[in-house]
Design a protein around this motif. Structure first.
Motif, PDB file in Angstrom:
ATOM      1  N   ALA A  51      -5.062 -21.050   1.083  1.00 40.44           N
ATOM      2  CA  ALA A  51      -6.171 -20.410   2.279  1.00 40.44           C
ATOM      3  C   ALA A  51      -6.467 -19.218   2.024  1.00 40.44           C
ATOM      4  N   SER A  52      -5.615 -18.195   1.205  1.00 42.50           N
ATOM      5  CA  SER A  52      -6.204 -16.809   1.271  1.00 42.50           C
ATOM      6  C   SER A  52      -7.448 -16.624   0.055  1.00 42.50           C
ATOM      7  N   ARG A  53      -7.682 -17.726  -0.510  1.00 42.64           N
ATOM      8  CA  ARG A  53      -8.907 -17.629  -1.470  1.00 42.64           C
ATOM      9  C   ARG A  53      -9.839 -18.659  -1.183  1.00 42.64           C
ATOM     10  N   ALA A  54     -11.157 -18.050  -1.840  1.00 39.29           N
ATOM     11  CA  ALA A  54     -11.999 -19.201  -1.549  1.00 39.29           C
ATOM     12  C   ALA A  54     -13.249 -19.010  -2.924  1.00 39.29           C
ATOM     13  N   GLY A  85     -27.534 -19.691 -11.521  1.00 42.59           N
ATOM     14  CA  GLY A  85     -27.018 -19.717 -10.257  1.00 42.59           C
ATOM     15  C   GLY A  85     -26.036 -18.476 -10.318  1.00 42.59           C
ATOM     16  N   VAL A  86     -25.015 -18.284  -9.390  1.00 40.96           N
ATOM     17  CA  VAL A  86     -24.135 -17.428  -9.141  1.00 40.96           C
ATOM     18  C   VAL A  86     -22.824 -17.787  -8.764  1.00 40.96           C
ATOM     19  N   PHE A  87     -21.588 -17.447  -9.430  1.00 38.73           N
ATOM     20  CA  PHE A  87     -20.272 -17.820  -9.162  1.00 38.73           C
ATOM     21  C   PHE A  87     -19.640 -16.682  -8.263  1.00 38.73           C
ATOM     22  N   ILE A  88     -19.021 -17.014  -7.034  1.00 39.79           N
ATOM     23  CA  ILE A  88     -18.412 -16.225  -6.247  1.00 39.79           C
ATOM     24  C   ILE A  88     -17.140 -16.653  -5.992  1.00 39.79           C
ATOM     25  N   ALA A  89     -15.999 -15.744  -6.525  1.00 36.76           N
ATOM     26  CA  ALA A  89     -14.489 -15.956  -6.037  1.00 36.76           C
ATOM     27  C   ALA A  89     -13.984 -14.941  -5.304  1.00 36.76           C
ATOM     28  N   ALA A  90     -13.329 -15.266  -4.273  1.00 32.57           N
ATOM     29  CA  ALA A  90     -12.702 -14.186  -3.192  1.00 32.57           C
ATOM     30  C   ALA A  90     -11.308 -14.667  -2.927  1.00 32.57           C
ATOM     31  N   ALA A  91     -10.543 -13.349  -2.652  1.00 33.99           N
ATOM     32  CA  ALA A  91      -9.159 -13.193  -2.099  1.00 33.99           C
ATOM     33  C   ALA A  91      -9.172 -12.253  -0.947  1.00 33.99           C
ATOM     34  N   ASP A  92      -8.492 -12.865   0.024  1.00 34.51           N
ATOM     35  CA  ASP A  92      -8.448 -12.052   1.377  1.00 34.51           C
ATOM     36  C   ASP A  92      -7.111 -10.929   1.059  1.00 34.51           C
TER      37      ASP A  92
END
Length: 515
Positions: A125-128, A191-198
């Motif tokens: 849940a803390s990542r997307a 395209g563009v790849f986006i990875a995120a961490a809270d």
């Protein structure tokens, strides 16, 4: 010396009176008294100051707090950097896995490959993870819609960055560490790849680490300062004891000792060595006093016998030749001179004793009137006398009277019949000055600093002067916590003064002089 208004109850200390003294008088008094090495006793202008222990503890606290503060900040920064490094590594791993998924399906469309990847690649849940297809839809994992609240993420979806970037991005009420990387098939941008961490929990943990480090630093500072305080109190307490003992010894109390009974370390050795030194000093001074007293008494006995025999010869009435009569008178005068010299030496020897002064309340006006009455019959001079202030002094009247009469005798010797001699006493807020001025030749230039030394004389070598009178004056003034000074009289000759200190005590305020 204690000063109170007439009729008032005697206080234990002193009372200041009158206006402020001229600064030059105070400066001269302090400078000359310091040169001759006496303590000002109760007349001191104390300045507010911070003690050595508080200053050292304050310095130690500042240095220790600064060091531990820097360490705490460094610990928190290191923790944060390490945590961010781990998070950055996870985001880069996500990019690597997505790139390998694209390479594993070369014939499939990017939409279908991304859909399969997101369906099979579950994140906590803390990542997307979000993939924006150029000219098409935007796909994302569960919870990735929160990223769309960020203008920066929207900008990357609209126009992919030229290369992979990692940066902190706020999105709504959260803060993310976001990796954005362009997706290419061959040389074509698709395209563009986006990875995120809270980062919210990470930042909270960083603050907790910072607070914990600060708390640990505060405890360490407290223990360090406490240990330093105890150590400094012991060391400087010993120094303070030595200072207090030395001050008592300077006042003439050679019986003072530290009597150290602690551990036999460096401080203990210093304390015992100090006591041993004072023992030796006490024994030496006591031996000198005994020697001076014994020699003086041994000399007085034969002189008394010789004088008695000479006076007996004179009383027998036997006719003597003029030469023998002259010799007899000369011998009697010399014996009288030697007896007085011995008395002066005994007096100087007694000034080193702590109980030298026997003080009592004395009315200044009556005291000065008695001094003037005794002085004015010494020789035919033009005597003048200024009415002193109305004060009561706690002094040793006989010794102070003898000291002032010594000054009068010097003035008589320095002047001739009809010359002027002035005796005066004046008081201001800090000093009481009793002076004897004359119209004689004055003190030769350059002798002011040494004139009060033993066996020192002025410009004349008087027939019956040994040069001890001014030394006695100086010793008596010092014993009263004052000083003996010499200057130029308004009559043109020398002016010798006994300057005694005044200060406030026991609630007495300034007292106006009575005229």
């Amino acid at each position: 010396m204690t000063v109170v208004p007439n009729g008032a109850e005697m206080p234990l200390g002193l009372v200041a009176l009158g206006p402020e003294p001229p600064a030059t008088d105070q400066a001269e008094f302090s400078a000359r008294s310091s040169r001759r090495g006496f303590r000002l006793g109760p007349w001191k202008i104390w300045r507010w100051r911070i003690g050595t222990v508080p200053r050292l503890i304050a310095g130690l606290s500042i240095v220790t707090a600064a060091v531990f503060g820097l360490v705490s900040v460094q610990v928190a920064q290191t923790f944060k950097s390490h945590a961010l490094g781990i998070t950055r590594g996870i985001l880069i791993d996500d990019l690597g896995e997505y790139s390998r998924a694209l390479e594993a399906a070369p014939g499939s469309s990017i939409f279908s490959t991304t859909s399969r990847y997101l369906a099979s690649h579950q994140v906590d849940a803390s990542r997307a993870i979000m993939v924006g297809i150029k000219g098409g839809a935007t796909l994302g994992s569960r919870g990735s819609e929160q990223l769309l609240k960020s203008s920066q993420v929207k900008a990357w979806l609209a126009a992919a960055p030229a290369s992979t970037v990692v940066q902190g991005v706020p999105a709504g009420n959260k803060h993310y560490l976001v990796l954005a990387s362009p997706i290419r098939q061959g040389t074509r941008l698709v395209g563009v790849f986006i990875a995120a961490a809270d980062e919210t929990s990470l930042l909270a943990e960083s603050r907790q680490v910072m607070l914990l480090a600060i708390a640990e630093a505060a405890i360490a500072v407290a223990f360090t300062v406490g240990a330093g305080y105890l150590l400094l109190r012991r060391v400087l307490g010993m120094v303070g004891g030595i200072t207090s003992t030395a001050a008592g010894i300077a006042d003439g109390d050679l019986s003072r000792r530290l009597d150290y009974s602690g551990p036999d370390d460096e401080m203990g050795t210093m304390a015992k060595t100090f006591d041993y030194m004072i023992d030796r000093l006490d024994a030496t001074v006591a031996e000198q006093r005994r020697l001076l007293s014994d020699v003086s008494h041994q000399l007085k006995t034969p002189l008394t016998i010789v004088r008695g025999n000479l006076e007996l010869i004179e009383r027998l009435g036997e006719p003597l030749s003029p030469e023998n009569q002259e010799s007899l008178q000369y011998a009697l005068e010399e014996i009288q001179y030697m007896s007085r010299l011995i008395d002066q030496l005994l007096m100087l020897g007694r000034t080193m004793e702590r109980d030298f002064l026997q003080t009592e309340p004395v009315d200044l006006r009556a005291f000065m009137a008695d001094v003037f009455a005794a002085a004015s019959v010494m020789a035919p001079r033009s005597w003048s006398y200024a009415e002193p202030p109305d004060l009561v002094l706690l002094i040793d009247a006989p010794k102070l009277r003898g000291a002032i009469l010594n000054l009068v005798e010097n003035a008589v010797k320095a002047t001739g019949e009809g010359d002027e001699i002035e005796i005066a006493a004046r008081a201001d807020q800090h000093l009481l000055t009793i002076s004897v001025g004359d119209s004689g030749p004055g003190v030769p230039p350059g002798m002011e600093a040494s004139i009060f030394g033993r066996f020192e004389r002025g410009s004349r070598t008087y027939a019956k002067g040994a040069g001890l009178g001014l030394s006695i004056v100086d010793a008596v003034a010092r014993a009263h916590s004052g000083a003996a000074l010499v200057g130029r009289s308004r009559l043109g000759g020398a002016e010798f003064s006994v300057v005694l200190p005044l200060s406030l005590a026991n609630g007495y305020g300034a007292v106006e002089e009575h005229t």
